[in-house]
Every structure is written in structure tokens, then in C-alpha cells.
Scaffold this motif. Structure first.
Motif, PDB file in Angstrom:
ATOM      1  N   TYR A 235      76.195 -55.786 -34.255  1.00 26.08           N
ATOM      2  CA  TYR A 235      76.485 -54.455 -34.802  1.00 26.08           C
ATOM      3  C   TYR A 235      76.405 -53.388 -33.713  1.00 26.08           C
ATOM      4  O   TYR A 235      77.218 -52.457 -33.673  1.00 26.08           O
ATOM      5  CB  TYR A 235      75.518 -54.115 -35.935  1.00 26.08           C
ATOM      6  CG  TYR A 235      75.890 -54.726 -37.271  1.00 26.08           C
ATOM      7  CD1 TYR A 235      77.164 -54.548 -37.808  1.00 26.08           C
ATOM      8  CD2 TYR A 235      74.969 -55.465 -38.000  1.00 26.08           C
ATOM      9  CE1 TYR A 235      77.511 -55.101 -39.026  1.00 26.08           C
ATOM     10  CE2 TYR A 235      75.307 -56.019 -39.235  1.00 26.08           C
ATOM     11  CZ  TYR A 235      76.578 -55.835 -39.738  1.00 26.08           C
ATOM     12  OH  TYR A 235      76.916 -56.375 -40.952  1.00 26.08           O
ATOM     13  N   LEU A 236      75.430 -53.520 -32.837  1.00 26.20           N
ATOM     14  CA  LEU A 236      75.304 -52.544 -31.751  1.00 26.20           C
ATOM     15  C   LEU A 236      76.467 -52.669 -30.765  1.00 26.20           C
ATOM     16  O   LEU A 236      76.947 -51.661 -30.228  1.00 26.20           O
ATOM     17  CB  LEU A 236      73.960 -52.729 -31.031  1.00 26.20           C
ATOM     18  CG  LEU A 236      72.725 -52.344 -31.862  1.00 26.20           C
ATOM     19  CD1 LEU A 236      71.446 -52.723 -31.131  1.00 26.20           C
ATOM     20  CD2 LEU A 236      72.739 -50.841 -32.174  1.00 26.20           C
ATOM     21  N   LEU A 259      83.148 -45.865 -38.084  1.00 25.08           N
ATOM     22  CA  LEU A 259      81.860 -45.496 -37.505  1.00 25.08           C
ATOM     23  C   LEU A 259      80.790 -45.400 -38.591  1.00 25.08           C
ATOM     24  O   LEU A 259      79.656 -45.861 -38.405  1.00 25.08           O
ATOM     25  CB  LEU A 259      81.988 -44.168 -36.755  1.00 25.08           C
ATOM     26  CG  LEU A 259      80.720 -43.618 -36.102  1.00 25.08           C
ATOM     27  CD1 LEU A 259      80.128 -44.613 -35.107  1.00 25.08           C
ATOM     28  CD2 LEU A 259      81.012 -42.282 -35.414  1.00 25.08           C
ATOM     29  N   SER A 260      81.152 -44.834 -39.736  1.00 22.61           N
ATOM     30  CA  SER A 260      80.176 -44.693 -40.819  1.00 22.61           C
ATOM     31  C   SER A 260      79.726 -46.062 -41.336  1.00 22.61           C
ATOM     32  O   SER A 260      78.555 -46.253 -41.674  1.00 22.61           O
ATOM     33  CB  SER A 260      80.766 -43.867 -41.960  1.00 22.61           C
ATOM     34  OG  SER A 260      81.657 -44.614 -42.758  1.00 22.61           O
ATOM     35  N   ILE A 261      80.650 -47.001 -41.397  1.00 25.56           N
ATOM     36  CA  ILE A 261      80.313 -48.356 -41.869  1.00 25.56           C
ATOM     37  C   ILE A 261      79.354 -49.026 -40.897  1.00 25.56           C
ATOM     38  O   ILE A 261      78.353 -49.649 -41.298  1.00 25.56           O
ATOM     39  CB  ILE A 261      81.589 -49.193 -42.048  1.00 25.56           C
ATOM     40  CG1 ILE A 261      82.424 -48.636 -43.207  1.00 25.56           C
ATOM     41  CG2 ILE A 261      81.243 -50.658 -42.303  1.00 25.56           C
ATOM     42  CD1 ILE A 261      83.802 -49.260 -43.332  1.00 25.56           C
ATOM     43  N   THR A 262      79.628 -48.913 -39.611  1.00 22.19           N
ATOM     44  CA  THR A 262      78.760 -49.527 -38.602  1.00 22.19           C
ATOM     45  C   THR A 262      77.360 -48.926 -38.649  1.00 22.19           C
ATOM     46  O   THR A 262      76.360 -49.649 -38.594  1.00 22.19           O
ATOM     47  CB  THR A 262      79.359 -49.336 -37.198  1.00 22.19           C
ATOM     48  OG1 THR A 262      80.698 -49.836 -37.188  1.00 22.19           O
ATOM     49  CG2 THR A 262      78.536 -50.073 -36.153  1.00 22.19           C
ATOM     50  N   LEU A 263      77.281 -47.610 -38.765  1.00 21.24           N
ATOM     51  CA  LEU A 263      75.973 -46.945 -38.847  1.00 21.24           C
ATOM     52  C   LEU A 263      75.197 -47.415 -40.076  1.00 21.24           C
ATOM     53  O   LEU A 263      73.979 -47.632 -40.010  1.00 21.24           O
ATOM     54  CB  LEU A 263      76.171 -45.429 -38.908  1.00 21.24           C
ATOM     55  CG  LEU A 263      76.591 -44.761 -37.597  1.00 21.24           C
ATOM     56  CD1 LEU A 263      77.126 -43.363 -37.859  1.00 21.24           C
ATOM     57  CD2 LEU A 263      75.411 -44.706 -36.631  1.00 21.24           C
ATOM     58  N   SER A 264      75.895 -47.607 -41.179  1.00 16.50           N
ATOM     59  CA  SER A 264      75.250 -48.073 -42.402  1.00 16.50           C
ATOM     60  C   SER A 264      74.656 -49.466 -42.211  1.00 16.50           C
ATOM     61  O   SER A 264      73.518 -49.734 -42.619  1.00 16.50           O
ATOM     62  CB  SER A 264      76.262 -48.086 -43.554  1.00 16.50           C
ATOM     63  OG  SER A 264      75.687 -48.632 -44.714  1.00 16.50           O
ATOM     64  N   GLU A 265      75.415 -50.340 -41.588  1.00 19.61           N
ATOM     65  CA  GLU A 265      74.930 -51.709 -41.369  1.00 19.61           C
ATOM     66  C   GLU A 265      73.727 -51.725 -40.416  1.00 19.61           C
ATOM     67  O   GLU A 265      72.770 -52.482 -40.618  1.00 19.61           O
ATOM     68  CB  GLU A 265      76.057 -52.581 -40.815  1.00 19.61           C
ATOM     69  CG  GLU A 265      77.237 -52.770 -41.760  1.00 19.61           C
ATOM     70  CD  GLU A 265      76.889 -53.560 -43.007  1.00 19.61           C
ATOM     71  OE1 GLU A 265      75.770 -54.125 -43.082  1.00 19.61           O
ATOM     72  OE2 GLU A 265      77.735 -53.620 -43.923  1.00 19.61           O
ATOM     73  N   ILE A 266      73.792 -50.896 -39.397  1.00 19.52           N
ATOM     74  CA  ILE A 266      72.657 -50.801 -38.472  1.00 19.52           C
ATOM     75  C   ILE A 266      71.429 -50.289 -39.221  1.00 19.52           C
ATOM     76  O   ILE A 266      70.307 -50.797 -39.037  1.00 19.52           O
ATOM     77  CB  ILE A 266      73.012 -49.878 -37.282  1.00 19.52           C
ATOM     78  CG1 ILE A 266      74.058 -50.569 -36.385  1.00 19.52           C
ATOM     79  CG2 ILE A 266      71.760 -49.520 -36.474  1.00 19.52           C
ATOM     80  CD1 ILE A 266      74.616 -49.667 -35.302  1.00 19.52           C
ATOM     81  N   GLY A 267      71.629 -49.292 -40.077  1.00 14.67           N
ATOM     82  CA  GLY A 267      70.523 -48.766 -40.867  1.00 14.67           C
ATOM     83  C   GLY A 267      69.890 -49.823 -41.747  1.00 14.67           C
ATOM     84  O   GLY A 267      68.657 -49.899 -41.867  1.00 14.67           O
ATOM     85  N   MET A 268      70.713 -50.662 -42.381  1.00 14.81           N
ATOM     86  CA  MET A 268      70.192 -51.707 -43.259  1.00 14.81           C
ATOM     87  C   MET A 268      69.304 -52.683 -42.494  1.00 14.81           C
ATOM     88  O   MET A 268      68.228 -53.075 -42.969  1.00 14.81           O
ATOM     89  CB  MET A 268      71.352 -52.464 -43.903  1.00 14.81           C
ATOM     90  CG  MET A 268      72.130 -51.659 -44.930  1.00 14.81           C
ATOM     91  SD  MET A 268      71.137 -51.170 -46.363  1.00 14.81           S
ATOM     92  CE  MET A 268      70.841 -52.764 -47.112  1.00 14.81           C
TER      93      MET A 268
END
Length: 360
Positions: A235-236, A259-268
């Protein structure tokens, strides 16, 4: 200028063709900028013109193919608006024409590829309707066409990309069926193919985006299988790509959504690692982007649903999760009332009500 010329001399059909072509280009820009209503208007004008041109010279295959492009454009807009029946009708109109063209010229690679594209787009709708089995069968039919074409033209990069995208779609249909090993294998195959293209041309933004998507597909299955460290690394890696693309063209709303999707997955993943501060930042950044997208086009059902998902994610670290979840539920109910919540996402209503019931 073209409208004035066409109106002044209706017999000059080539001017109408030019007008339709310009409509298509304007529509593409409007879609990229999130103006679906404006795009729909110009695409419909283009389709009307193309129907007249195709009817006037029915033997011309190029005019028939132009029709299929307009049907696809209109179908994609309908799908984004949550109008799945309209989307399917338009996609199927395009498929009928493409199949007829392919039968007339079985050795024409472009016509065969067009058929595979139609199979994929219709399969996407099957997935959205919850028919993972039907989607998988149609995806494999489309991929089979691509594989046959690539065997005849192994250096064709367009077909190589089709192969990667096709494997990604098959992986997603297998994931829907929770066949994790098979899904992971398909995703990994797609990733290897996407990486080869992206490494060969780092300046090709489309291939870079494909690589980021493939990285995240593999990461998603790894996370499900418990390999959180491996998933976070991928993800990073994807974040580096999508962040660069989003900064490269802030007006490209598809890249902002990526970008929003990637940030969400990183947050999870950070939540699961108990990195609450890192998770809150990632979720907040994702939420900010999705709020901007949703506000820019209230008719885009996909972006409205994305915002609901971002709110659900953020509720895990919010100071007042009940308020966040209540707003998300009301938005979901409104999507359902307006007929814009696809069957695949109906579960969100019960999910949100259950989550709210557990929040103090």
C-alpha cells in the motif's frame, strides 16, 4: 463553429462527424472534471449524430464502431449515477454491434478486442449486481480473446495492458467468492504484467496507475490472509505512485479518488497495528478528498457511496463516532430511496444500523 457549418449545409455529413468527435472530446474532459450531467448532454448529442451517419451508410464499419464508443460512454455515466439498468442496456447495444462487426471480419484484431472490452464492462455490472459467478465467466471469455490476440502479436503493449487488467478483474470476481488463493494468484499475475509495462515506460501515467491498482489488489488479499506487514508495504508503494499522480494533475478527479482509496487502506492497517494517530491522519485525509468529490457532483452515486465508506472508516477513530455513523446512514438511505444504491451495496444499511446500535 461546427454547429454553424452543419446547420448552414446539412448535406455535408462530414461536418456532422467532426461535430460528434468534438462532443466526445469535450465529454471526456467533463467526466475527468466530475461534471457528469454536462458530459451526458454532449455524449447524447454525439450519439444522435452517429446514429444518423450510421443509418445513412450502414455498410461502413467505422461508423458502426463509432456508435459503440458512444454507447460505452453513456453507459459509464449511467453506472456512475447508479442507474444500472440504463448502463446495462447501453453496454449491450454496443456489444450487439461489436459482435456483428467481429463476425464479418474474424481476423480483424481491433474488432475482436472491442468484443473483449464489451464482455469486461458487462461483467463489471454483473459484479455490481452481486453476480460474481456470471461476472467471472464473462471476464474469462474476454480474457480468452485477449490471449488469442496476444499470441498473434506478442509485442502489442495495448494487448499486454488488456491482459493485466483482465487478470485483475478475474481476481476481483474470485475475491467476491472468497476464493482467496485463486484471487491472489490472479492478482499477482496481473501485478507482474503491470509492473513490466510501468517499468518499461515510467512516463506513461496510465501504466503507472495500473501498477498502483495491482499493488493494492495484492495487498488487499494479503491483509485478509493476515500478512499485514506485507500488505502495508505494498500500500505504501502504491501511495508513492498515486500521490505523485494526484499532485501532477489536481483536476483529474479519478486520481484524487485513487489517492483517497489508498489512504483509507493504509488507515485500516494502521488501526490493526494500534497506530491510532497514524490511522486518524490517513482516514482524515481520505475523508477530506471524498467530501470534495461528493460536493463537486452530488449526482455521482459512486462518489456519494465513497464518502459513506470514508465516514465509516473515520468513525473508528472519531471522538463522536455516533454522529459520523448517523450521517453515513442517512446518506445511504437517501441513495437507496433515490434508486442509486446498487444491490451489491444494500448490505450497508443493515451494517450501519448494527454499528450504530453498538456505539455508546
Amino acid at each position: 463553429m461546427l454547429r454553424e457549418l452543419a446547420s448552414a449545409d446539412p448535406g455535408r455529413l462530414e461536418w456532422f462527424g467532426d461535430l460528434a468527435m468534438n462532443d466526445d472530446k469535450i465529454g471526456d474532459v467533463l467526466v475527468t472534471n466530475g461534471d457528469l450531467a454536462g458530459a451526458s448532454q454532449v455524449y447524447q448529442e454525439s450519439l444522435s449524430i452517429k446514429k444518423v451517419l450510421a443509418a445513412n451508410e450502414p455498410e461502413r464499419a467505422d461508423l458502426q464502431r463509432d456508435l459503440t464508443i458512444s454507447y460505452d460512454e453513456i453507459a459509464r455515466l449511467a453506472r456512475a449515477a447508479g442507474q444500472l439498468d440504463d448502463a446495462q442496456a447501453a453496454f449491450e447495444e454496443g456489444l450487439i454491434i461489436r459482435l456483428a462487426l467481429a463476425v464479418k471480419a474474424p481476423d480483424d484484431a481491433q474488432r475482436q478486442r472491442d468484443v473483449s472490452v464489451s464482455h469486461d464492462t458487462i461483467s463489471d455490472l454483473k459484479r455490481e449486481r452481486g453476480d460474481a459467478v456470471g461476472a467471472l465467466a464473462a471476464y474469462r471469455k474476454g480474457l480468452g480473446i485477449v490471449e488469442r490476440l496476444l499470441s498473434r502479436d506478442p509485442d502489442n503493449t495495448e494487448l499486454k495492458r488488456d491482459l493485466s487488467v483482465g487478470n485483475t478483474k478475474i481476481g476481483s470476481a474470485l475475491k467476491d467468492q472468497e476464493d482467496w488463493p485463486a484471487a491472489l494468484a490472479a492478482y499477482q499475475q496481473a501485478l507482474a504484467q503491470a509492473r513490466q509495462l510501468a517499468d518499461g515506460d515510467p512516463g506513461n501515467t496510465e501504466w503507472q496507475r495500473d501498477l498502483s491498482v495491482s499493488l493494492e489488489k495484492v495487498a488487499g488479499v494479503l491483509a485478509i490472509q493476515g500478512d499485514r506487514k506485507g500488505a502495508l508495504k505494498l500500500y505504501l508503494d502504491s501511495f508513492v505512485i498515486v500521490d505523485r499522480l494526484a499532485k501532477l494533475d489536481p483536476a483529474n478527479l479519478d486520481w484524487q479518488r485513487d489517492l483517497s482509496i489508498t489512504l483509507s487502506e493504509i488507515g485500516m492497517l494502521k488501526v490493526k497495528q494500534r497506530d491510532i494517530k497514524g490511522a486518524r491522519q490517513a482516514f482524515q485525509d481520505s475523508l477530506d478528498i471524498r467530501q470534495q468529490l461528493a460536493q463537486s457532483d452530488p449526482d455521482n452515486a459512486t462518489w456519494q457511496r465513497d464518502l459513506v465508506v470514508a465516514m465509516i472508516d473515520y468513525s473508528q477513530v472519531a471522538k463522536n463516532p455516533k454522529a459520523v455513523l448517523s450521517e453515513a446512514l442517512e446518506m445511504t438511505l437517501e441513495l437507496d430511496r433515490s434508486g442509486r444504491l446498487a444491490p451489491r451495496y444494500k448490505f450497508m444499511i443493515k451494517f450501519l444500523r448494527d454499528r450504530l446500535a453498538r456505539v455508546k
